[in-house]
Design a protein around this motif. Structure first.
Motif, PDB file in Angstrom:
ATOM      1  N   PHE A   1      -6.811 -39.256  -0.810  1.00  0.00           N
ATOM      2  CA  PHE A   1      -5.622 -40.077  -0.125  1.00  0.00           C
ATOM      3  C   PHE A   1      -4.378 -39.650  -0.777  1.00  0.00           C
ATOM      4  O   PHE A   1      -3.429 -39.338  -0.413  1.00  0.00           O
ATOM      5  N   ALA A   2      -4.381 -39.083  -2.039  1.00  0.00           N
ATOM      6  CA  ALA A   2      -3.356 -38.846  -2.977  1.00  0.00           C
ATOM      7  C   ALA A   2      -2.879 -37.275  -2.423  1.00  0.00           C
ATOM      8  O   ALA A   2      -1.699 -36.933  -2.362  1.00  0.00           O
ATOM      9  N   ALA A   3      -3.762 -36.349  -2.116  1.00  0.00           N
ATOM     10  CA  ALA A   3      -3.831 -35.222  -1.456  1.00  0.00           C
ATOM     11  C   ALA A   3      -3.085 -35.398  -0.126  1.00  0.00           C
ATOM     12  O   ALA A   3      -2.217 -34.733   0.346  1.00  0.00           O
ATOM     13  N   GLY A   4      -3.487 -36.389   0.745  1.00  0.00           N
ATOM     14  CA  GLY A   4      -2.733 -36.591   2.022  1.00  0.00           C
ATOM     15  C   GLY A   4      -1.556 -37.073   1.759  1.00  0.00           C
ATOM     16  O   GLY A   4      -0.536 -36.582   2.482  1.00  0.00           O
ATOM     17  N   MET A   5      -1.034 -37.949   0.800  1.00  0.00           N
ATOM     18  CA  MET A   5       0.372 -38.126   0.555  1.00  0.00           C
ATOM     19  C   MET A   5       1.239 -37.227  -0.155  1.00  0.00           C
ATOM     20  O   MET A   5       2.405 -37.120   0.370  1.00  0.00           O
ATOM     21  N   ASN A   6       0.528 -36.197  -0.791  1.00  0.00           N
ATOM     22  CA  ASN A   6       1.488 -34.876  -1.041  1.00  0.00           C
ATOM     23  C   ASN A   6       1.753 -34.146   0.243  1.00  0.00           C
ATOM     24  O   ASN A   6       2.945 -33.611   0.253  1.00  0.00           O
ATOM     25  N   GLY A   7       0.895 -34.166   1.304  1.00  0.00           N
ATOM     26  CA  GLY A   7       1.152 -33.373   2.420  1.00  0.00           C
ATOM     27  C   GLY A   7       2.240 -34.229   3.299  1.00  0.00           C
ATOM     28  O   GLY A   7       3.037 -33.778   3.767  1.00  0.00           O
ATOM     29  N   CYS A   8       2.062 -35.586   3.142  1.00  0.00           N
ATOM     30  CA  CYS A   8       3.272 -36.539   3.951  1.00  0.00           C
ATOM     31  C   CYS A   8       4.461 -36.366   3.247  1.00  0.00           C
ATOM     32  O   CYS A   8       5.441 -36.786   4.135  1.00  0.00           O
ATOM     33  N   ALA A   9       4.544 -35.804   2.020  1.00  0.00           N
ATOM     34  CA  ALA A   9       6.196 -35.646   1.403  1.00  0.00           C
ATOM     35  C   ALA A   9       6.681 -34.426   2.009  1.00  0.00           C
ATOM     36  O   ALA A   9       7.850 -34.255   1.631  1.00  0.00           O
ATOM     37  N   GLY A  10       6.063 -33.538   2.634  1.00  0.00           N
ATOM     38  CA  GLY A  10       6.642 -32.419   3.368  1.00  0.00           C
ATOM     39  C   GLY A  10       7.687 -32.470   4.127  1.00  0.00           C
ATOM     40  O   GLY A  10       7.518 -33.590   5.103  1.00  0.00           O
ATOM     41  N   PRO A  11       8.559 -32.009   4.294  1.00  0.00           N
ATOM     42  CA  PRO A  11       9.881 -32.053   5.136  1.00  0.00           C
ATOM     43  C   PRO A  11       9.504 -31.861   6.890  1.00  0.00           C
ATOM     44  O   PRO A  11      10.160 -32.488   7.543  1.00  0.00           O
ATOM     45  N   LEU A  12       8.554 -31.322   7.020  1.00  0.00           N
ATOM     46  CA  LEU A  12       7.930 -31.018   8.575  1.00  0.00           C
ATOM     47  C   LEU A  12       6.992 -32.206   8.722  1.00  0.00           C
ATOM     48  O   LEU A  12       6.317 -32.258   9.910  1.00  0.00           O
ATOM     49  N   HIS A  13       6.757 -33.202   7.881  1.00  0.00           N
ATOM     50  CA  HIS A  13       5.839 -34.341   8.255  1.00  0.00           C
ATOM     51  C   HIS A  13       6.350 -35.592   7.957  1.00  0.00           C
ATOM     52  O   HIS A  13       7.296 -36.073   8.699  1.00  0.00           O
ATOM     53  N   GLY A  14       6.261 -36.212   6.693  1.00  0.00           N
ATOM     54  CA  GLY A  14       6.679 -37.537   6.563  1.00  0.00           C
ATOM     55  C   GLY A  14       8.230 -37.573   6.424  1.00  0.00           C
ATOM     56  O   GLY A  14       8.889 -38.845   6.771  1.00  0.00           O
ATOM     57  N   LEU A  15       8.947 -36.575   5.954  1.00  0.00           N
ATOM     58  CA  LEU A  15      10.387 -36.422   5.815  1.00  0.00           C
ATOM     59  C   LEU A  15      11.059 -36.319   6.921  1.00  0.00           C
ATOM     60  O   LEU A  15      12.443 -36.528   7.175  1.00  0.00           O
ATOM     61  N   ALA A  16      10.334 -36.255   8.179  1.00  0.00           N
ATOM     62  CA  ALA A  16      11.059 -35.880   9.459  1.00  0.00           C
ATOM     63  C   ALA A  16      11.688 -37.418  10.019  1.00  0.00           C
ATOM     64  O   ALA A  16      12.773 -37.362  10.654  1.00  0.00           O
ATOM     65  N   ILE A  17      11.213 -38.461   9.416  1.00  0.00           N
ATOM     66  CA  ILE A  17      12.058 -39.686   9.823  1.00  0.00           C
ATOM     67  C   ILE A  17      13.169 -39.732   9.090  1.00  0.00           C
ATOM     68  O   ILE A  17      14.171 -40.195  10.007  1.00  0.00           O
ATOM     69  N   GLN A  18      13.417 -39.278   8.042  1.00  0.00           N
ATOM     70  CA  GLN A  18      14.758 -39.524   7.200  1.00  0.00           C
ATOM     71  C   GLN A  18      15.710 -38.458   7.883  1.00  0.00           C
ATOM     72  O   GLN A  18      16.717 -38.841   8.064  1.00  0.00           O
ATOM     73  N   ASP A  19      15.085 -37.356   8.229  1.00  0.00           N
ATOM     74  CA  ASP A  19      15.875 -36.314   8.933  1.00  0.00           C
ATOM     75  C   ASP A  19      16.627 -36.761  10.155  1.00  0.00           C
ATOM     76  O   ASP A  19      17.717 -36.648  10.261  1.00  0.00           O
ATOM     77  N   SER A  20      15.929 -37.412  10.941  1.00  0.00           N
ATOM     78  CA  SER A  20      16.214 -37.807  12.143  1.00  0.00           C
ATOM     79  C   SER A  20      17.318 -39.124  12.015  1.00  0.00           C
ATOM     80  O   SER A  20      18.431 -39.016  12.722  1.00  0.00           O
ATOM     81  N   PHE A  21      17.078 -39.951  10.847  1.00  0.00           N
ATOM     82  CA  PHE A  21      18.133 -40.912  10.887  1.00  0.00           C
ATOM     83  C   PHE A  21      19.420 -40.353  10.043  1.00  0.00           C
ATOM     84  O   PHE A  21      20.490 -40.845  10.557  1.00  0.00           O
ATOM     85  N   LYS A  22      19.385 -39.429   9.400  1.00  0.00           N
ATOM     86  CA  LYS A  22      20.362 -38.860   8.943  1.00  0.00           C
ATOM     87  C   LYS A  22      21.171 -38.092  10.099  1.00  0.00           C
ATOM     88  O   LYS A  22      22.602 -38.384  10.124  1.00  0.00           O
ATOM     89  N   TRP A  23      20.389 -37.613  10.914  1.00  0.00           N
ATOM     90  CA  TRP A  23      21.329 -36.849  12.198  1.00  0.00           C
ATOM     91  C   TRP A  23      21.904 -38.054  12.984  1.00  0.00           C
ATOM     92  O   TRP A  23      23.211 -37.672  13.401  1.00  0.00           O
ATOM     93  N   ILE A  24      21.430 -39.213  13.372  1.00  0.00           N
ATOM     94  CA  ILE A  24      21.918 -40.258  13.965  1.00  0.00           C
ATOM     95  C   ILE A  24      23.191 -40.566  13.340  1.00  0.00           C
ATOM     96  O   ILE A  24      24.283 -40.901  13.943  1.00  0.00           O
ATOM     97  N   LYS A  25      22.974 -40.912  12.083  1.00  0.00           N
ATOM     98  CA  LYS A  25      24.401 -41.216  11.226  1.00  0.00           C
ATOM     99  C   LYS A  25      25.381 -40.103  11.243  1.00  0.00           C
ATOM    100  O   LYS A  25      26.703 -40.560  11.379  1.00  0.00           O
ATOM    101  N   GLN A  26      25.071 -38.781  11.261  1.00  0.00           N
ATOM    102  CA  GLN A  26      26.233 -37.923  11.270  1.00  0.00           C
ATOM    103  C   GLN A  26      26.787 -37.751  12.613  1.00  0.00           C
ATOM    104  O   GLN A  26      28.056 -37.602  12.775  1.00  0.00           O
TER     105      GLN A  26
END
Length: 451
Positions: A267-292
């Protein structure tokens, strides 16, 4: 399969134990009768593009269908909310989905309650040294870094690792895999809450409540006790529990677990993958875009025509529109629809949600006109940041941690079944570019000779 309701009075371990013999025989029969059956042919492009579209993983707990979205043991998102039992609030606790993914059956209210009590007991039993390990990191460390360190500290208590070291037969290791998985699913929200309070609230920590379900307890430990947020988190954890096995985080859990690494390591390995910009970070990128967009256009009162021009100019300049389009879906993501309806019901006048409503109308039409993507419809990333923000969870860097809490449920449910079915280590064959060029040249030469 998921439409079947379970029998009352049967515990989770007993239920899984009863199911395993039939599943093992089913898998053996498939291998005997269909092992040499060829799957859909793939292309060199599939190979180069990260094996996209190549059918190469056995993943039973969920399936992504282009026309229906994610299915949990055959049940769509709307069906899950229709049949899963509720205990408090309006939304079903995520414990019901956990039972469904592990057993293929809808739990009875009593079974769901017993599982919820079990998890609430486990969440209270996180050793102090786990928090000490996280505190040894700079507060400025990314929340996902701190989460993975906490998971690895928990690994010292792995029953799977101890059982393997004690030469427990491989066919019996599913029990320890399930025990470890339940501990991870229960304790990761506690660790996540600790990290959140450490980073954003100067270490003013909040302990778990023994009387709350998993999602409500997670909110409580973050510092949010609004019953509406409890329901939001129940809904969020249900719809994000899994997204079939090809997603980076899920595949990483499966891959590492296939080496008989214990569930904590996997599971730790999975969370390292989840931290990638094309995976888990997509949520924050989308909200940053809405705010912009809100900043650039002066808020949510923007005219539709002005928003159309804005989106069109961004696309023409080569920018992507985060939260729109999906590699597999041919329609609006049902998870997006689920949260959209939640917003409409609970806070329709939220300024960011008002902007989301207009983007839902504008972006697909502009994308289709410009031919930018085959599926221009919004996915769940286009709205979840707005939901978090409304309830006061403003810190985008923490969004992937919340996703990680949810994904523990599906990826670890499948890992239990990987061990129950004694699946082998993953070892796909690879090719280099010399092989590709030689293979393609051979195919071309054969066609010329036949002509």
């Amino acid at each position: 399969m998921g439409e079947q309701q379970d029998e009352d009075g049967v515990g989770l371990f007993e239920k899984v134990d009863l199911l395993i013999p039939a599943y093992r025989e089913r898998l053996s029969k498939i291998k005997r009768e269909h092992g040499n059956t060829e799957l859909q042919p793939h292309t060199i492009q599939n190979l180069i593009a990260g094996s996209r579209g190549i059918k190469s993983l056995l993943w039973d707990v969920s399936k992504l269908e282009p026309d229906r979205g994610i299915l949990y043991r055959g049940l769509s998102i709307p069906q899950c909310f229709s049949v899963l039992p509720s205990s408090s609030g309006e939304e079903p606790p995520v414990e019901g989905v956990l039972w469904l993914l592990l057993t293929g059956c809808v739990p009875t209210p009593a079974q769901m309650k017993d599982l919820s009590v079990d998890l609430a007991d486990r969440v209270c039993r996180v050793p102090d040294f786990v928090f000490d390990c996280i505190n040894a990191l700079p507060v400025s460390a990314h929340p996902m870094t701190q989460l993975v360190c906490g998971i690895m500290a928990l690994q010292t208590d792995s029953q799977f690792a101890r059982a393997y070291a004690s030469s427990t037969p491989t066919q019996q290791l599913w029990r320890q895999a399930l025990e470890d998985s339940l501990n991870i699913i229960a304790k990761v929200p506690r660790i996540a809450g600790f990290i959140y309070r450490r980073i954003y609230h100067e270490g003013d920590f909040i302990g778990p409540s023994p009387n709350l379900d998993l999602a409500a307890n997670f909110c409580h430990m973050l510092g949010f006790d609004d019953p509406h947020m409890y329901d939001m988190m129940r809904k969020y954890l249900v719809i994000h529990s899994d997204h079939e096995g090809g997603a980076v985080s899920a595949h990483a859990v499966r891959l590492v677990g296939s080496a008989l690494a214990d569930p904590y390591l996997a599971f730790a390995a999975g969370m390292n993958g989840c931290a990638g910009p094309l995976h888990g970070l997509a949520i924050q990128d989308s909200f940053k875009w809405i705010k912009q967009v809100s900043v650039d256009l002066g808020g949510s009162d923007v005219e539709i025509s002005v928003l159309e021009d804005y989106v069109r100019s961004k696309l023409q300049a080569g920018h992507i529109i985060p939260g729109f389009g999906h590699a597999l879906l041919k329609q609006t993501d049902p998870r997006y629809t689920c949260l959209y309806e939640f917003c409409e019901k609970n806070f329709p006048d939220d300024p960011y949600f008002q902007l989301v409503k207009k983007l839902k109308e504008v972006v697909p039409a502009v994308m289709r006109h410009q031919g930018k993507v085959r599926n221009p419809w919004p996915n769940v990333d286009a709205i979840i940041g707005v939901v978090f923000n409304h309830f006061g969870l403003h810190d985008e860097s923490f969004f992937p941690v919340v996703l990680g809490v949810a994904r523990s449920i599906g990826s670890l449910s499948q890992l239990v079944w990987d061990r129950a079915l004694c699946l082998p280590i993953e070892r796909p064959s690879t090719v280099n570019m010399d092989w590709i060029e030689a293979f393609c040249k051979s195919r071309t030469d054969n066609k010329q000779e036949q002509a």
